[in-house]
Design a protein around this motif. Structure first.
Motif: not given
Length: 597
Positions: A214-226, A236-238, A288-289
């Motif tokens: 998806w590209g660096e710009e999009a990937a940099a906007t994610f945060l993790t969830v657990h 996963g990531v949101l 991921y469930l």
């Protein structure tokens, strides 16, 4: 007597059955790549010609097949994945029905090359329209290559429904990308005619795969969830709310390593994002469930694209709560950093070797509940979640755990609009209006469940003239307005009398707030109104928006501290009810970078 019912020839029956499994070239690619992954491949190469209409070739370095298995694999319902119906409760492999290869063979000219570790030479099986033409020896390394040519050559009616070459190629690419997210530890290569479309090396971090897809710009906007609760795990990531945009959504769900789609879980994700994004915004996510054995039925869809959960409501609640918890973390706030530290989702290299050996865990190969990979067997993958550079504190940082220097929390007001707060890692810039909006919204929503928020009785009641539609709105929500602190009653044809009003802050203009609230309720066309799920929430949103302190209001140190503390006592301190950020972060690292330190 004329007989009307007859048994169909095998050739016709096989083509009918193939129609349920093989819809288009992308279906063939998915089935063949899934077989390769089930076989423990560490590298898979996919080649298609003319979108897969002319030729599809999938090569893997998995465990391969013996000659007997290669021949038997073309028989319908021949599988190594299960032996009894009860095995469906615990199956972790993609395949289990034994339909993929025979279905593909029924509508193509098929060539299967394979070699397992025990054989001296490999095996080549050739078939046309489901009929085996020859079986011979072939020299090759361990693994399997399956090549399907002339898809639907014997079913021209099916072939006529295929789309353009570019559309079919995109569908193939989407399938490979989805499987690449399920298996970050496996190298995947996709070639279309003479072009290289995807080259995804095996990675120890899911984020690296997201970056390549998806590209660096999009990937940099994610945060993790657990999150984990009673054996149900969501990781996963949101996408950060401030980075989400309207338009096409990229959303992926996996259960026990299997990609699937479920509109109800997508709605659960949307509910988790409520009051953090504006109407029409579609945040991206990869979740991921992991559910207990027997809690999901994977045998409910011809193409295995859907599943059925035994406790569907419970799974939806788990997803919504996990998203909500992720959005409560500091990582969900907007940032001024040019290079924000990416979330880390570490993966151990290597796929599972077979469905029987597939261990419990996330993405079919999982981490323990504590986030430790100890005890994972060979070939397993584990995901670990971290909001920043280290794995410690991987759950993220909630508002209550804000990293403000406890011994010297310093606050400044900038342009009578923004509050600056020093933190251990930099500075927070807080929009005082948006922050107070979040505080008032959550405070009123809690008060609804406790009988309403406190109000101040007016010595001289307000007498307000309204439009007919505004008056109708007041009459319709009079009880909710009362619980919000506004005791108002109609008086005549176009007038209301307000006896009590809330008192959220010293600069509160009760008349202006009431008029603006009623006006917006009557109009009902704003994004805020459309995003509310019920009248209680509509009132709370409008009150929070109209009743909060405004930009340009000067605050003293104690007032700033009170607002600061109240904000970080809310559930979602980083977002206002419009979907805008309340906080923007600026790290010390970014300041040092700007100053060349």
């Amino acid at each position: 007597m004329t007989r009307r019912i007859q048994v169909l020839p095998d050739e016709v029956a096989n083509q009918i059955a193939a129609g349920e499994v093989v819809e288009r070239p992308a279906s063939v690619v998915r089935e063949l790549v899934e077989n390769a992954l089930d076989a423990g491949a560490t590298a898979v190469e996919i080649q298609v010609e003319r979108g897969g209409k002319r030729r599809i070739r999938v090569t893997d370095d998995g465990q391969g097949m013996s000659r007997e298995d290669a021949i038997l694999a073309l028989d319908r319902h021949a599988t190594s994945k299960i032996e009894a119906a009860s095995d469906l409760r615990t199956v972790r492999s993609f395949g289990f029905r034994g339909e993929a290869l025979p279905s593909i063979a029924a509508v193509s000219r098929l060539r299967v090359e394979t070699h397992d570790a025990d054989g001296e030479v490999g095996t080549l099986v050739r078939s046309t329209g489901g009929r085996i033409l020859s079986v011979s020896d072939v020299p090759r390394q361990r693994g399997t290559t399956v090549e399907a040519q002339g898809l639907f050559f014997n079913a021209p009616a099916r072939s006529a429904f295929l789309k353009s070459v570019s559309a079919e190629t995109r569908a193939v690419s989407d399938v490979v990308a989805t499987l690449a997210l399920a298996y970050p530890g496996v190298r995947l290569v996709l070639r279309s005619d003479d072009r290289l479309l995807l080259d995804l090396p095996a990675s120890t971090e899911l984020l690296e795969r997201l970056t390549r897809l998806w590209g660096e710009e999009a990937a940099a906007t994610f945060l993790t969830v657990h999150a984990e609760e009673d054996g149900y795990r969501v990781r996963g990531v949101l996408q950060r709310p401030d980075a989400a945009q309207p338009g096409v959504r990229r959303g992926h769900l996996f259960v026990n390593g299997r990609p699937f789609r479920d509109p109800r879980l997508q709605q659960a994700v949307d509910r988790g994002y409520r009051t953090t994004v504006s109407q029409g915004v579609r945040p991206w996510y990869v979740l991921y469930l992991e559910v207990p054995d027997g809690a999901v039925d994977v045998n409910v869809h011809p193409q295995k694209a859907e599943v059925r959960f035994r406790e569907g409501d419970r799974v939806q609640d788990a997803v919504e709560r996990a998203v909500r918890a992720g959005l409560a973390s500091e990582a969900s706030s907007a940032t001024l950093d040019a290079e924000a530290p990416p979330p880390r989702l570490l993966v151990r290299e290597g796929p599972p070797r077979s469905s029987g050996d597939a261990p419990d865990g996330l993405g079919r190969r999982g981490a323990s509940a504590s986030g430790s990979a100890e005890g994972d067997g060979p070939g397993q993958m584990a995901l670990f979640v971290s909001a920043g550079g280290d794995e410690e504190g991987a759950e993220g940082i909630t508002g209550e755990q804000l990293v403000v220097r406890p011994e010297r929390t310093r606050l400044w007001q900038l342009h009578d609009t923004y509050i600056l707060a020093e933190t251990r890692d930099g500075v927070l810039i807080i929009d005082q209006h948006s922050a107070h909006e979040r505080v008032l919204f959550e405070r009123l929503m809690r008060a609804y469940g406790e009988g309403g928020q406190s109000a101040q009785r007016l010595l001289f009641p307000l007498t307000l003239r309204l439009t007919p539609e505004e008056l109708r709105q007041v009459e319709e929500v009079q009880g909710i307005l009362h619980r919000a602190g506004f005791e108002a009653e109609p008086f005549g044809n176009d007038t209301v009398i307000v006896h009590s009003v809330p008192d959220p802050h010293p600069w509160f203009d009760a008349e202006r707030c009431f008029r603006e609230m009623v006006g917006e309720l009557a109009e009902g066309t704003s994004d805020l109104m459309r995003s509310a799920r019920n009248q209680h929430e509509r009132i709370a949103m409008t009150f929070a928006c109209k009743g909060s302190i405004k930009a340009g209001q000067r605050l003293d140190e104690s007032e700033m501290q009170e607002l600061f503390d109240a904000l970080f006592a809310t559930e979602l301190p980083h977002h206002d009810v419009h979907g805008r950020p309340t906080i923007v972060r600026l790290s010390t690292r970014e300041l040092e970078r700007k100053f060349g330190r």
